[in-house]
Motif scaffolding. Structure first.
Motif, mmCIF file in Angstrom:
data_model
loop_
_atom_site.group_PDB
_atom_site.id
_atom_site.type_symbol
_atom_site.label_atom_id
_atom_site.label_comp_id
_atom_site.label_asym_id
_atom_site.label_seq_id
_atom_site.Cartn_x
_atom_site.Cartn_y
_atom_site.Cartn_z
ATOM 1 N N ARG A 1 0.837 -1.206 0.000
ATOM 2 C CA ARG A 1 0.000 0.000 0.000
ATOM 3 C C ARG A 1 0.874 1.259 0.000
ATOM 4 N NH1 ARG A 1 -5.226 1.182 0.556
ATOM 5 N NH2 ARG A 1 -5.749 -1.004 0.874
ATOM 6 N N HIS B 1 0.830 4.106 -2.854
ATOM 7 C CA HIS B 1 0.545 5.489 -2.460
ATOM 8 C C HIS B 1 1.631 6.428 -2.970
ATOM 9 C CE1 HIS B 1 -1.316 8.535 0.232
ATOM 10 N NE2 HIS B 1 -0.099 9.028 0.205
ATOM 11 N N PRO C 1 -7.443 12.051 -0.236
ATOM 12 C CA PRO C 1 -7.724 10.760 0.408
ATOM 13 C C PRO C 1 -8.712 9.914 -0.386
ATOM 14 C CG PRO C 1 -7.693 12.504 2.044
ATOM 15 C CD PRO C 1 -7.595 13.184 0.709
ATOM 16 N N GLU C 2 -9.687 10.545 -1.019
ATOM 17 C CA GLU C 2 -10.678 9.791 -1.797
ATOM 18 C C GLU C 2 -10.034 9.153 -3.029
ATOM 19 O OE1 GLU C 2 -12.414 12.656 0.819
ATOM 20 O OE2 GLU C 2 -11.019 12.995 -0.858
ATOM 21 N N ARG D 1 -7.744 6.302 -1.932
ATOM 22 C CA ARG D 1 -8.484 5.086 -1.572
ATOM 23 C C ARG D 1 -8.889 4.313 -2.818
ATOM 24 N NH1 ARG D 1 -12.255 7.463 0.895
ATOM 25 N NH2 ARG D 1 -11.047 7.683 2.791
ATOM 26 N N TRP D 2 -9.357 5.028 -3.847
ATOM 27 C CA TRP D 2 -9.801 4.360 -5.076
ATOM 28 C C TRP D 2 -8.642 3.663 -5.781
ATOM 29 C CZ3 TRP D 2 -9.001 5.893 -10.401
ATOM 30 C CH2 TRP D 2 -9.755 5.136 -11.322
ATOM 31 N N GLU E 1 -5.549 2.851 -4.504
ATOM 32 C CA GLU E 1 -4.872 1.854 -3.672
ATOM 33 C C GLU E 1 -5.747 0.628 -3.429
ATOM 34 O OE1 GLU E 1 -3.547 4.212 -0.320
ATOM 35 O OE2 GLU E 1 -2.728 5.677 -1.738
ATOM 36 N N ASP E 2 -7.046 0.821 -3.347
ATOM 37 C CA ASP E 2 -7.929 -0.332 -3.163
ATOM 38 C C ASP E 2 -7.931 -1.238 -4.383
ATOM 39 O OD1 ASP E 2 -8.549 0.476 -0.631
ATOM 40 O OD2 ASP E 2 -10.593 1.131 -1.078
#
Length: 292
Positions: A178, A182, A196-197, A200-201, A203-204
């Motif tokens: 991760r 990032h 952050p949004e 998240r998209w 990295e997920d």
């Protein structure tokens, strides 16, 4: 609700949405115990979009939306990526190219326009290597050298051997994986604020692949060499490279030397097709128009 009413409703929906399906996800078993998730949208000349290292169909959301109106757009989560089966076997780009061939055979696709992003280019080059240039109409590589690691000064590569081995060491754990994604997304892939949004998209998507899968694909990708295949494509097919600005000084002379017939477009970061979809889609539309 009567049968005639249902028929009228279905007809209205088809008229509203056009010939292509709104969502067309399905699975293909490429070998016992390994199911490949894929999407097949629209009709017309097939454009095949292959995501890069540990990423999924989601990165091509803007291309699917734009091109499925006029073309058949196919994309998939490679094995051990996203919604496809995580497997111990075949986490390399030779197998990924073979999986791509099985998928296109299953869908009855002939002579597609192949578009690979990053290590996804290794799968499209592998497809051409094994099937020949006659199996494709055109080839576009988004931001990858045919020789990701050479050790030769001045070559367009993924970085120095020390850089590449450092990232390999970094993805050996879930946290390390991760952290690497990032850093890479913020520094190399995306030019806008890495919110952050957005983090998240991105990295997920990547971390749906376990660390050992990420490490296997990272090693396999960097040890690949498809220069012979890229040169063959350059000589026989419409060919294009879209290159990020941060390494254009190395990429442009490298491509001019090895693939002189290929178009080269430079802008944005490593994920420019997602970040600047209008500009990228104009380039892809112009490229596709050469063979229509």
């Amino acid at each position: 609700m009567s049968k005639s009413t249902l028929t009228c409703l279905a007809t209205a929906l088809i008229a509203a949405w056009g010939a292509g399906p709104v969502f067309a996800g399905d699975y293909l078993q490429v070998e016992p115990g390994v199911d490949l998730y894929y999407e097949d949208h629209g009709t017309g000349l097939p454009i095949v979009l292959v995501p890069g290292w540990t990423f999924t169909t989601e990165v091509f959301e803007h291309q699917i939306e734009a091109f499925a109106k006029t073309h058949r757009v196919i994309t998939f989560d490679p094995r051990s990526h996203g919604r496809s089966t995580v497997t111990m076997e075949g986490n390399n780009y030779v197998t990924q190219g073979a999986d791509l061939a099985k998928l296109l055979d299953h869908l009855g696709v002939e002579k597609p326009v192949l578009v690979g992003w990053s290590f996804g280019c290794l799968a499209t080059w592998e497809f051409v290597k094994t099937r020949s240039t006659d199996a494709a109409s055109a080839h576009m590589c988004i931001d990858l050298s045919p020789t990701p690691m050479t050790g030769q000064e001045g070559d367009w590569t993924e970085g120095s051997i020390a850089d590449i081995s450092g990232l390999y060491d970094g993805v050996q754990s879930a946290k390390g994986h991760r952290d690497v994604v990032h850093w890479y997304a913020d520094e190399v892939m995306i030019e806008q604020d890495y919110t952050p949004e957005l983090a998240r998209w991105i990295e997920d998507q990547s971390t749906q692949s376990p660390p050992w899968v990420a490490a296997a694909y990272w090693a396999a990708g960097n040890f690949s060499n498809y220069l012979v295949t890229a040169k063959e494509i350059d000589a026989k097919l419409p060919s294009s490279f879209v290159v990020a600005e941060h390494w254009a000084d190395k990429a442009k002379p490298y491509l001019a030397k090895h693939t002189p017939n290929s178009d080269v477009h430079v802008f944005g970061g490593h994920m420019m097709f997602w970040e600047y979809p209008d500009r990228f889609n104009r380039i892809l539309a112009g490229f596709v128009s050469q063979i229509e």
